[in-house]
Enzyme design. Structure first.
Site, PDB file in Angstrom:
ATOM      1  N   MET A 159     -18.747  -3.072  28.556  1.00  0.00           N
ATOM      2  CA  MET A 159     -18.665  -4.133  27.256  1.00  0.00           C
ATOM      3  C   MET A 159     -19.699  -4.961  27.328  1.00  0.00           C
ATOM      4  SD  MET A 159     -14.916  -5.559  27.676  1.00  0.00           S
ATOM      5  CE  MET A 159     -14.616  -5.455  29.320  1.00  0.00           C
ATOM      6  N   GLU A 182     -23.750  -1.275  28.077  1.00  0.00           N
ATOM      7  CA  GLU A 182     -24.698  -0.433  27.736  1.00  0.00           C
ATOM      8  C   GLU A 182     -26.221  -1.076  27.925  1.00  0.00           C
ATOM      9  OE1 GLU A 182     -25.933   2.028  23.551  1.00  0.00           O
ATOM     10  OE2 GLU A 182     -24.930  -0.048  23.606  1.00  0.00           O
ATOM     11  N   GLN A 204     -23.949   3.004  32.136  1.00  0.00           N
ATOM     12  CA  GLN A 204     -24.070   3.463  30.473  1.00  0.00           C
ATOM     13  C   GLN A 204     -25.349   3.169  29.744  1.00  0.00           C
ATOM     14  OE1 GLN A 204     -21.910   1.907  27.084  1.00  0.00           O
ATOM     15  NE2 GLN A 204     -20.767   3.948  27.103  1.00  0.00           N
ATOM     16  N   CYS A 219     -20.733   3.565  20.177  1.00  0.00           N
ATOM     17  CA  CYS A 219     -20.739   2.094  19.586  1.00  0.00           C
ATOM     18  C   CYS A 219     -21.124   2.033  18.180  1.00  0.00           C
ATOM     19  CB  CYS A 219     -22.024   1.553  20.353  1.00  0.00           C
ATOM     20  SG  CYS A 219     -22.352  -0.117  19.686  1.00  0.00           S
ATOM     21  N   LYS A 234     -19.081   8.989  26.332  1.00  0.00           N
ATOM     22  CA  LYS A 234     -18.036   8.144  25.703  1.00  0.00           C
ATOM     23  C   LYS A 234     -18.178   8.380  24.218  1.00  0.00           C
ATOM     24  CE  LYS A 234     -15.548   3.730  25.892  1.00  0.00           C
ATOM     25  NZ  LYS A 234     -15.527   3.350  24.281  1.00  0.00           N
ATOM     26  N   ALA A 257     -10.649  -1.966  27.873  1.00  0.00           N
ATOM     27  CA  ALA A 257     -11.892  -3.134  27.629  1.00  0.00           C
ATOM     28  C   ALA A 257     -11.277  -4.629  27.394  1.00  0.00           C
ATOM     29  CB  ALA A 257     -12.617  -2.601  26.223  1.00  0.00           C
ATOM     30  N   ARG A 258     -10.919  -4.982  26.191  1.00  0.00           N
ATOM     31  CA  ARG A 258     -10.389  -6.274  25.873  1.00  0.00           C
ATOM     32  C   ARG A 258      -9.071  -6.488  26.792  1.00  0.00           C
ATOM     33  NH1 ARG A 258      -8.690  -6.089  19.673  1.00  0.00           N
ATOM     34  NH2 ARG A 258      -8.239  -3.850  20.455  1.00  0.00           N
TER      35      ARG A 258
END
Length: 338
Positions: free
Chosen positions: A12, A36, A81, A110, A149, A232-233
């Site tokens: 994230m 990233e 990442q 992304c 990913k 993630a969230r």
């Protein structure tokens, strides 16, 4: 690095930094992805040992900005990442960090404009030959695991075929976000399409999408058959999601601030992460939110985020001459902070 039966913190931007990765690990995350970082940025950096706080820093030459910070504590679980669109550049960037992380992951999911315009992230999904070039180059030259990913493509067939091509590069695992590039976070993740990828591959598949509470880890695994699950969230809103019992958000926020102070974290990233936590439960217009918004440094954060019950040790390091002590009168506690 083992990729089966793992709970994974997703990459994230502005969130997956050292304090938050350690926070997630503390609550039970087995693998923690960093945010990233673009290969162009890494090529401007150098590796430094930060003896003051015990970290390993990747620092941008000239600006002295810390682009990536890690430590020995997370050495066997942190995944770096990388954003890239070129195999040679990706290898050069990865070689700078490969001795300090457990694995390298290539971002191929992304959907943001800045990533796609540079040929990175989800733009790679349309370039299977380039994907093959990047992954095989890294696999041949690095001694740590390489993964990627991805997102769902327009059809199940296309997604499965791409995943099969990725598997042929001998990567250690592939994470699949159950949304397409055009989908928004509010759109439901398609777990059944992740299941199609799982059925087609023999390498571990990490399922990602719509994991918002601890029970969802088991639910998504039952639907997809995935080896592991990435969140993630759900983790951003409360990092204790990795623990079966969990912790109140107030406890989680205080622990995040404590780690941010101890690791001399960037104030902007600290504020961003805290505000995301606050907005999920209340509002930035309430006193706590306003206090975090106007904070100018980590000491402001410590004073405002209900630190009255937080206990921090006093550190005495004589050789550090540029440190000052932040004193909480009401706690009779001193916190060492640079």
């Amino acid at each position: 690095m083992e990729y089966r039966n793992k709970l994974v913190l997703a990459p994230m931007v502005r969130v997956g930094t050292l304090p938050f990765r350690l926070l997630a690990a503390q609550y039970g995350a087995d693998i923690t992805y960093g945010e990233e970082i673009i290969d162009h940025k890494l090529l401007k950096c150098e590796r430094r040992i930060n003896d003051a706080i015990g970290s390993i820093d990747i620092v941008e030459k000239g600006t002295e900005n810390v682009v990536f910070r890690t430590c020995d504590q997370e050495r066997n679980q942190v995944v770096f990442q990388l954003g890239t669109s070129d195999a040679v550049r990706a290898l050069t960037a990865a070689q700078l960090v490969c001795k300090d992380v457990a694995a390298i992951d290539i971002n191929m999911g992304c959907p943001k404009a800045f990533s796609i315009s540079g040929g990175m992230g989800a733009a790679l999904l349309k370039k299977p030959d380039l994907i093959h070039d990047i992954l095989t180059t890294l696999k041949r030259n690095l001694c740590i695991p390489v993964t990627c990913k991805i997102r769902l493509l327009n059809s199940t067939h296309d997604t499965v075929e791409l995943a099969r091509r990725i598997e042929k590069t001998m990567v250690s695992a592939v994470a699949v976000h159950g949304r397409r590039v055009v989908d928004r976070p509010r759109d439901p993740a398609n777990w059944s399409e992740i299941a199609n990828v799982v059925d087609a591959l023999s390498i571990p598949v990490i399922a990602n999408g719509d994991v918002f509470e601890h029970e969802d880890f088991q639910r998504i695994r039952e639907v997809t058959g995935s080896s592991s699950v990435m969140v993630a969230r759900g983790a951003l809103w409360n990092a204790s999601i990795f623990h079966p019992v969990g912790s109140p958000i107030e406890v989680v926020k205080r622990e995040y601030v404590r780690k941010s102070i101890l690791w001399d974290h960037d104030i902007k990233s600290t504020k961003y992460t805290l505000k995301e936590m606050i907005m999920h439960y209340t509002s930035l217009e309430l006193p706590e939110g306003k206090a975090v918004t106007r904070a100018e440094n980590l000491s402001d954060i410590a004073l405002q985020v209900n630190f009255a019950i937080l206990e921090l040790k006093v550190y005495k390091i004589p050789e550090l001459t540029n440190y000052w002590f932040l004193h909480f009168e009401y706690m009779n506690t001193q916190i060492l902070y640079m």
